[in-house]
Write a protein that holds these residues in place. Structure first.
Motif, PDB file in Angstrom:
ATOM      1  N   CYS A 161       0.756  -1.041   0.023  1.00 59.99           N
ATOM      2  CA  CYS A 161      -0.077   0.087   0.097  1.00 59.99           C
ATOM      3  C   CYS A 161       0.946   1.517   0.201  1.00 59.99           C
ATOM      4  CB  CYS A 161      -1.098  -0.170   1.419  1.00 59.99           C
ATOM      5  SG  CYS A 161      -1.873   1.425   1.277  1.00 59.99           S
ATOM      6  N   ILE A 162       0.585   2.106  -0.895  1.00 60.72           N
ATOM      7  CA  ILE A 162       1.395   3.571  -1.040  1.00 60.72           C
ATOM      8  C   ILE A 162       1.306   4.197   0.252  1.00 60.72           C
ATOM      9  CG2 ILE A 162       1.598   5.595  -2.115  1.00 60.72           C
ATOM     10  CD1 ILE A 162       1.032   4.279  -4.989  1.00 60.72           C
ATOM     11  N   SER A 163       0.120   4.289   0.955  1.00 60.69           N
ATOM     12  CA  SER A 163       0.099   5.056   2.207  1.00 60.69           C
ATOM     13  C   SER A 163       0.978   4.358   3.265  1.00 60.69           C
ATOM     14  CB  SER A 163      -1.445   4.779   3.037  1.00 60.69           C
ATOM     15  OG  SER A 163      -2.066   5.703   1.933  1.00 60.69           O
ATOM     16  N   TYR A 164       0.908   3.040   3.277  1.00 61.76           N
ATOM     17  CA  TYR A 164       1.982   2.215   4.148  1.00 61.76           C
ATOM     18  C   TYR A 164       3.478   2.804   3.962  1.00 61.76           C
ATOM     19  CZ  TYR A 164       5.179  -1.153   5.981  1.00 61.76           C
ATOM     20  OH  TYR A 164       6.122  -2.107   6.560  1.00 61.76           O
ATOM     21  N   LEU A 165       3.786   2.566   2.426  1.00 68.46           N
ATOM     22  CA  LEU A 165       5.270   2.635   2.139  1.00 68.46           C
ATOM     23  C   LEU A 165       5.680   4.079   2.289  1.00 68.46           C
ATOM     24  CD1 LEU A 165       4.782   0.921  -1.294  1.00 68.46           C
ATOM     25  CD2 LEU A 165       6.120   0.264   0.652  1.00 68.46           C
ATOM     26  N   THR A 166       4.890   5.123   1.935  1.00 70.90           N
ATOM     27  CA  THR A 166       5.074   6.732   2.281  1.00 70.90           C
ATOM     28  C   THR A 166       5.254   7.052   3.706  1.00 70.90           C
ATOM     29  OG1 THR A 166       3.105   7.305   1.770  1.00 70.90           O
ATOM     30  CG2 THR A 166       4.677   7.193  -0.266  1.00 70.90           C
ATOM     31  N   ILE A 167       4.393   6.493   4.415  1.00 71.83           N
ATOM     32  CA  ILE A 167       4.248   6.727   6.053  1.00 71.83           C
ATOM     33  C   ILE A 167       4.962   5.858   7.087  1.00 71.83           C
ATOM     34  CG2 ILE A 167       2.632   7.585   7.553  1.00 71.83           C
ATOM     35  CD1 ILE A 167       0.653   8.238   5.219  1.00 71.83           C
ATOM     36  N   GLU A 168       4.443   4.726   6.870  1.00 72.06           N
ATOM     37  CA  GLU A 168       4.960   3.750   7.996  1.00 72.06           C
ATOM     38  C   GLU A 168       6.360   3.415   7.723  1.00 72.06           C
ATOM     39  OE1 GLU A 168       3.551   3.582  10.658  1.00 72.06           O
ATOM     40  OE2 GLU A 168       1.509   4.507  10.294  1.00 72.06           O
ATOM     41  N   HIS A 169       6.711   2.964   6.555  1.00 75.85           N
ATOM     42  CA  HIS A 169       7.910   2.286   6.085  1.00 75.85           C
ATOM     43  C   HIS A 169       9.136   3.223   6.418  1.00 75.85           C
ATOM     44  CE1 HIS A 169      10.244  -0.800   4.231  1.00 75.85           C
ATOM     45  NE2 HIS A 169      10.786   0.039   3.252  1.00 75.85           N
TER      46      HIS A 169
END
Length: 388
Positions: free
Chosen positions: A221-229
């Motif tokens: 998920c791009i949200s995960y990749l850009t924020i959490e990762h």
């Protein structure tokens, strides 16, 4: 059997909470029980077993409390679920066509909603406690509460195929918060699923983050990749990120139920003008102080300058704009290995072959970080070069 008078008291408290919730700026309010979604624990366990939480270790660490709200506070008898509309003005996907601009998720274009929602929840909960004499606890999504299943059980909406809450009145644009209380309130009926045969949210996902309807693999998920990762963005997702530098609104924005949602009122989280369509070139110039200043009060600030610039460099690489190459060159010498690695990738997409090889060979000789060296090795591979 409840003592006489309890139902009337519950009705009066319900009217009170509805009136005060509207006054506090919430658009919807409903009630459920802490144990209303017993199946959510197994769903969470399966999600964790499959590793779909990625590096979000806190989800596994708080799994026991997250799986069963009654474990979080055994004394609670009712959960008041509240929703606030943050529907945007216009189509948030239009910016994806503007390659020189950076796309920031709708929810993050103003103040951190955690602070906004929590402040209003505390005020509302305080009034409710004073009126009812009951104990209360307030939670937003930083706490181990599975708010979406509880909101669905309360009837605020249903969890759509994109796993987010969908409301027939407000679409997919809802901030959620909850007030746990020892008061006995009459629960509302759960909402039914109205997704039908629609697959719009699944089909638009750039990275195929949905293994099946109603399932999400956060690692894609791009949200995960850009924020959490926290590490380098996996190479397989970099092109698909496009110009998305913080979050991704695609699956939310295409939900057909959004046609019933009004734009959020001025009293709520209206987008800041400077965060609607910022230029990628301007963002590449941010040092730590400038980053903190620009995103003061914004949720973007929480990921830190280095992760943010990593994301912006990926957007730069997808822009095709060679005028961004000088800024990427400077960032290839940044103090942060995370930034240097992303800069290597960006330069491999922006510089012609001869110029890239010359720069990469020199940079590699000076580099000591293993991850960054791996990026430069990939850059120097023959198929990474572009023609002048």
């Amino acid at each position: 059997m409840k003592p006489a008078g309890i139902s009337h008291k519950a009705d009066r408290l319900r009217t009170f909470i509805e009136t005060e919730a509207e006054r506090a700026g919430f658009d919807v309010v409903a009630v459920t029980r802490p144990g209303a979604v017993p199946e959510s624990g197994e769903r969470l366990s399966e999600f964790l077993r499959k590793g779909r939480h990625g590096t979000m270790d806190w989800m596994a660490e708080t799994a026991e409390r997250r799986a069963a709200p009654e474990n979080l506070w055994p004394q609670a008898r009712s959960v008041i679920m509240l929703g606030m509309n943050y529907g945007p003005a216009g189509n948030p996907l239009d910016i994806l066509k503007k390659k020189d601009r950076a796309a920031i998720s709708v929810y993050a274009r103003n103040r951190d909603y955690h602070d906004v929602i929590k402040g209003r929840l505390k005020e509302l909960a305080g009034r409710f406690a004073a009126r009812s004499g009951a104990e209360v606890k307030v939670f937003v999504d930083t706490a181990p509460v599975m708010e979406k299943p509880l909101a669905a059980a309360a009837g605020l909406g249903w969890q759509g195929k994109h796993t987010n809450l969908v409301s027939r009145r407000l679409g997919s644009w809802l901030f959620l918060g909850s007030i746990f209380t020892t008061a006995e309130l009459t629960p509302d009926e759960a909402e039914t699923d109205h997704c039908g045969s629609c697959r719009a949210c699944l089909d638009i996902c750039p990275t195929d983050a949905f293994p099946a309807p109603y399932q999400l693999d956060a690692r894609r998920c791009i949200s995960y990749l850009t924020i959490e990762h926290k590490g380098p963005i996996p190479a397989e997702f970099r092109s698909e990120m496009g110009n998305r530098i913080y979050g991704c609104d695609d699956c939310l924005a295409v939900c057909p139920w959004n046609k019933f949602a009004e734009e959020a009122s001025e009293a709520k989280l209206k987008a800041r003008e400077d965060l609607k369509e910022p230029r990628i070139g301007d963002l590449l110039l941010l040092d730590d102080a400038a980053f903190r200043s620009l995103f003061s009060g914004s949720p973007v600030k929480r990921i830190g300058r280095d992760r943010f610039i990593r994301n912006v460099l990926i957007a730069a690489s997808n822009s095709g704009d060679r005028d961004l190459a000088p800024a990427c060159r400077r960032l290839a010498e940044d103090a942060s290995p995370l930034v240097r690695g992303a800069a290597a990738w960006a330069l491999s997409r922006l510089l012609p072959a001869a110029e890239l090889r010359k720069f990469a060979e020199r940079a590699r000789l000076l580099e000591r970080d293993a991850d960054v060296l791996e990026e430069w090795d990939a850059v120097l591979a023959p198929d990474a070069m572009i023609e002048a």
